[in-house]
Design an enzyme around this catalytic site. Structure first.
Site, mmCIF file in Angstrom:
data_model
loop_
_atom_site.group_PDB
_atom_site.id
_atom_site.type_symbol
_atom_site.label_atom_id
_atom_site.label_comp_id
_atom_site.label_asym_id
_atom_site.label_seq_id
_atom_site.Cartn_x
_atom_site.Cartn_y
_atom_site.Cartn_z
ATOM 1 N N PHE A 150 0.815 -1.220 0.000
ATOM 2 C CA PHE A 150 0.000 0.000 0.000
ATOM 3 C C PHE A 150 0.852 1.274 0.000
ATOM 4 C CE2 PHE A 150 -2.594 -3.325 1.927
ATOM 5 C CZ PHE A 150 -3.769 -3.220 1.194
ATOM 6 N N GLU A 153 4.101 6.223 -3.778
ATOM 7 C CA GLU A 153 5.327 6.778 -4.348
ATOM 8 C C GLU A 153 5.495 8.192 -3.804
ATOM 9 O OE1 GLU A 153 5.624 6.408 -8.611
ATOM 10 O OE2 GLU A 153 5.146 4.289 -8.488
ATOM 11 N N ALA A 258 -9.201 18.805 -5.153
ATOM 12 C CA ALA A 258 -9.491 18.827 -6.593
ATOM 13 C C ALA A 258 -8.199 19.085 -7.358
ATOM 14 C CB ALA A 258 -10.507 19.915 -6.886
ATOM 15 N N GLY A 259 -8.108 18.569 -8.549
ATOM 16 C CA GLY A 259 -6.895 18.761 -9.342
ATOM 17 C C GLY A 259 -7.098 18.290 -10.761
ATOM 18 N N CYS A 266 -0.530 3.004 -10.630
ATOM 19 C CA CYS A 266 -1.464 2.138 -9.908
ATOM 20 C C CYS A 266 -2.938 2.442 -10.171
ATOM 21 C CB CYS A 266 -1.175 2.205 -8.418
ATOM 22 S SG CYS A 266 0.417 1.478 -8.018
ATOM 23 N N ARG A 334 4.308 7.542 -15.361
ATOM 24 C CA ARG A 334 3.245 6.691 -15.903
ATOM 25 C C ARG A 334 1.878 7.348 -15.728
ATOM 26 N NH1 ARG A 334 5.516 1.014 -13.401
ATOM 27 N NH2 ARG A 334 6.154 2.395 -11.715
HETATM 28 P P1 NAD Z 1 8.204 -1.371 -11.701
HETATM 29 O O1 NAD Z 1 7.801 -1.412 -13.115
HETATM 30 O O2 NAD Z 1 8.799 -0.138 -11.134
HETATM 31 O O3 NAD Z 1 9.231 -2.565 -11.397
HETATM 32 C C1 NAD Z 1 9.033 -3.879 -11.807
HETATM 33 C C2 NAD Z 1 10.422 -4.538 -11.929
HETATM 34 O O4 NAD Z 1 10.230 -5.938 -12.160
HETATM 35 C C3 NAD Z 1 11.235 -4.021 -13.122
HETATM 36 O O5 NAD Z 1 12.506 -3.598 -12.678
HETATM 37 C C4 NAD Z 1 11.342 -5.243 -14.057
HETATM 38 O O6 NAD Z 1 12.534 -5.287 -14.789
HETATM 39 C C5 NAD Z 1 11.248 -6.378 -13.058
HETATM 40 N N1 NAD Z 1 10.845 -7.668 -13.651
HETATM 41 C C6 NAD Z 1 9.878 -7.929 -14.564
HETATM 42 N N2 NAD Z 1 9.817 -9.242 -14.809
HETATM 43 C C7 NAD Z 1 10.756 -9.838 -14.053
HETATM 44 C C8 NAD Z 1 11.167 -11.188 -13.842
HETATM 45 N N3 NAD Z 1 10.577 -12.191 -14.486
HETATM 46 N N4 NAD Z 1 12.171 -11.426 -12.992
HETATM 47 C C9 NAD Z 1 12.787 -10.417 -12.307
HETATM 48 N N5 NAD Z 1 12.430 -9.121 -12.443
HETATM 49 C C10 NAD Z 1 11.426 -8.834 -13.308
HETATM 50 O O7 NAD Z 1 6.898 -1.796 -10.884
HETATM 51 P P2 NAD Z 1 6.418 -1.249 -9.465
HETATM 52 O O8 NAD Z 1 5.896 0.138 -9.590
HETATM 53 O O9 NAD Z 1 7.454 -1.560 -8.451
HETATM 54 O O10 NAD Z 1 5.140 -2.187 -9.221
HETATM 55 C C11 NAD Z 1 5.286 -3.569 -8.962
HETATM 56 C C12 NAD Z 1 3.939 -4.109 -8.518
HETATM 57 O O11 NAD Z 1 3.553 -3.494 -7.287
HETATM 58 C C13 NAD Z 1 2.800 -3.825 -9.492
HETATM 59 O O12 NAD Z 1 1.893 -4.896 -9.453
HETATM 60 C C14 NAD Z 1 2.152 -2.581 -8.922
HETATM 61 O O13 NAD Z 1 0.797 -2.462 -9.274
HETATM 62 C C15 NAD Z 1 2.295 -2.836 -7.435
HETATM 63 N N6 NAD Z 1 2.329 -1.626 -6.619
HETATM 64 C C16 NAD Z 1 3.008 -0.520 -7.038
HETATM 65 C C17 NAD Z 1 3.039 0.602 -6.229
HETATM 66 C C18 NAD Z 1 3.747 1.846 -6.680
HETATM 67 O O14 NAD Z 1 3.531 2.891 -6.073
HETATM 68 N N7 NAD Z 1 4.596 1.797 -7.700
HETATM 69 C C19 NAD Z 1 2.387 0.604 -4.993
HETATM 70 C C20 NAD Z 1 1.727 -0.548 -4.584
HETATM 71 C C21 NAD Z 1 1.704 -1.659 -5.408
#
Ligand code: NAD
Length: 445
Positions: A150, A153, A258-259, A266, A334
């Site tokens: 949860f 960023e 608002a924005g 996500c 993103r």
């Molecule tokens: P990201 O894209 O920043 O990082 C994903 C990483 O996984 C990349 O570095 C990629 O190279 C690596 N990867 C892909 N396939 C792989 C494999 N087979 N083996 C090893 N490494 C591999 O993604 P993120 O933002 O960290 O999000 C990851 C997950 O967490 C997503 O499901 C997202 O929805 C969830 N999430 C993200 C956030 C956020 O704020 N970014 C918050 C909560 C949950």
């Protein structure tokens, strides 16, 4: 504990670093060789406050390592996290190819019983699917847990270290139920407490909790943005309205600003994924569908305002754009509203002069994918905020970074060709700006 983390993005790197800080030995594995090479050299590939120093400290203390080879990470590990991306598929569903690939690969390197923790945001049923996938490939015992993340960023390290709650979905009646539960209690002990509970439930509930939470937050954003639009038509002020609403403790003050709509990696994809999952389960999600549509409209509001003020042909116009990242304190581009705004301005022939304190590099990658070279030539990268304003017909505030909060308006007045401000985050004092001779457009004011 010995911990392997698959995926070193925003979630994996933060998880690995924070768990190493708590005294575990962590090996992060990623298929992105360049990323791992950088991390080994101490270069942190993402911007997240506090992360760089913490990561380097843990590397120096030999508690945190990086590799592209699962064989260096999985054998001997007590726990293996999956923290790879789950982007939106063509039909709106979550694309599980990276999760399943990670599961298949880690299965091939297991040497003993392993607890696999799914931290990626995944649809209901994925933990079971991952478990079946691994079991088909190895004779070693495995227990797959859903432990959605949860963190926000921009505040990821502090969110991980002091979470509101930690949700763990596991099979309490499975062969390893007690062992899994005890391991999770031990793993998260440094991070939870009386007011930060560790909540156990079944895997399906944990998977759905994550989507439901994101859908709720997105709903609040689209809701307040629609109220803001009404405010503009009836002479109300959204700042006062949300303040008045938020004081009701049943409502609370959060996520009522608002924005320009939500962006990031996500909310947009998770909102669509829950819609898709609901449809597959035979439910129609009317609210979430509307939330998504409202958000798409909201992202266009600033550019719509510019076209109303300056006309639809902007070929002789220059606009200063302050902020590119989807929100402050991150370099994540993103689904950022800035892309939609800039696209509209460029399509109408305008020149844009942009500044962001950390997301410029990532924006350049987006620009390369999005616009042809002739169009990209009309994007000027300004080294300082004031340079972006030089000769501009209007200033567009898109991301509310702190450096944009208190600009020198007298200096800006001298620099700008026309004195117009589009405040996409209601950051500025409208009356002060109007007194100084600026034309001001906010959201819902
Ligand atoms: P990201 O894209 O920043 O990082 C994903 C990483 O996984 C990349 O570095 C990629 O190279 C690596 N990867 C892909 N396939 C792989 C494999 N087979 N083996 C090893 N490494 C591999 O993604 P993120 O933002 O960290 O999000 C990851 C997950 O967490 C997503 O499901 C997202 O929805 C969830 N999430 C993200 C956030 C956020 O704020 N970014 C918050 C909560 C949950």
């Amino acid at each position: 504990m010995e911990i392997a983390i698959v995926g070193t993005g925003y979630v994996g790197l933060v998880t690995g670093t924070c768990l190493a800080s708590a005294g575990n030995t962590v090996t992060c594995v990623d298929i992105d060789a360049r990323r791992i090479e950088e991390l080994k050299r101490g270069v942190i590939p993402i911007y997240e406050p506090g992360l760089a120093d913490l990561t380097r400290n843990n590397v120096d203390a030999n508690r945190l390592r990086f590799t592209t080879n699962y064989a260096d990470a999985v054998p001997g590990a007590d726990i293996c996290f999956i923290a790879v991306g789950t982007p939106q598929g063509d039909d709106g569903s979550a694309d599980l190819q990276y999760v399943l690939e990670a599961a298949r690969t880690l299965a091939g390197h297991m040497t003993d019983f392993l607890i696999v923790i799914d931290k990626s945001t995944v649809p209901v049923g994925t933990a079971r699917m991952v478990e079946d996938t691994i079991r088909n490939l190895t004779h070693h015992e495995v227990a797959v847990i859903s432990n959605p993340e949860f963190l926000k960023e921009g505040a990821a390290v502090s969110d991980f270290e002091t979470p509101n709650r930690v949700v763990v979905g596991y099979d309490a009646n499975g062969a390893h139920g007690d062992r899994v539960r005890n391991t999770m209690v031990e793993l998260y002990r440094p991070f939870v407490g009386d007011d930060r509970p560790l909540v156990f439930m079944n895997r399906e509930s944990a998977e759905l909790t994550k989507y439901a939470a994101n859908a709720m937050l997105a709903t609040r954003i689209s809701f307040i943005n629609e109220i803001a639009n009404l405010c503009e038509r009836v002479g109300a002020d959204i700042g006062d309205v949300s303040h008045g609403m938020g004081l009701d403790e049943r409502i609370g003050p959060f996520f009522l600003r608002a924005g320009l709509g939500y962006g990031g990696s996500c909310f947009p994809k998770d909102v669509r994924a829950i819609m898709h999952a609901a449809a597959e389960a035979g439910c129609t999600f009317h609210i979430v569908d509307a939330v998504d549509r409202v958000n798409e409209i909201q992202k266009r509001r600033l550019a719509d305002g510019v076209c109303r003020r300056f006309g639809s042909d902007l070929s002789n116009h220059t606009f200063a754009v302050w902020g590119l990242a989807f929100k402050p304190e991150t370099d994540d581009m993103r689904e950022a509203p800035s892309i939609v705004t800039i696209d509209r301005l460029l399509s109408a022939g305008a020149t844009v002069q942009v500044h962001d304190p950390v997301a410029t590099q990532n924006f350049m990658h987006v620009a390369e994918r999005t616009w042809v070279p002739e169009t990209r030539a009309r994007i000027v990268y300004a080294p300082e905020p004031v340079n972006a304003a030089a000769g501009a017909d209007a200033l567009l505030l898109i991301t509310e970074w702190n450096i944009f909060r208190e600009p020198d308006w007298n200096e800006l007045k001298q620099e700008m060709r026309a004195h117009v401000v589009f405040d996409g985050r209601n950051l500025y004092d409208r009356w002060k700006l109007e007194e100084m001779g600026f034309e001001y457009f906010g959201i819902g004011r």
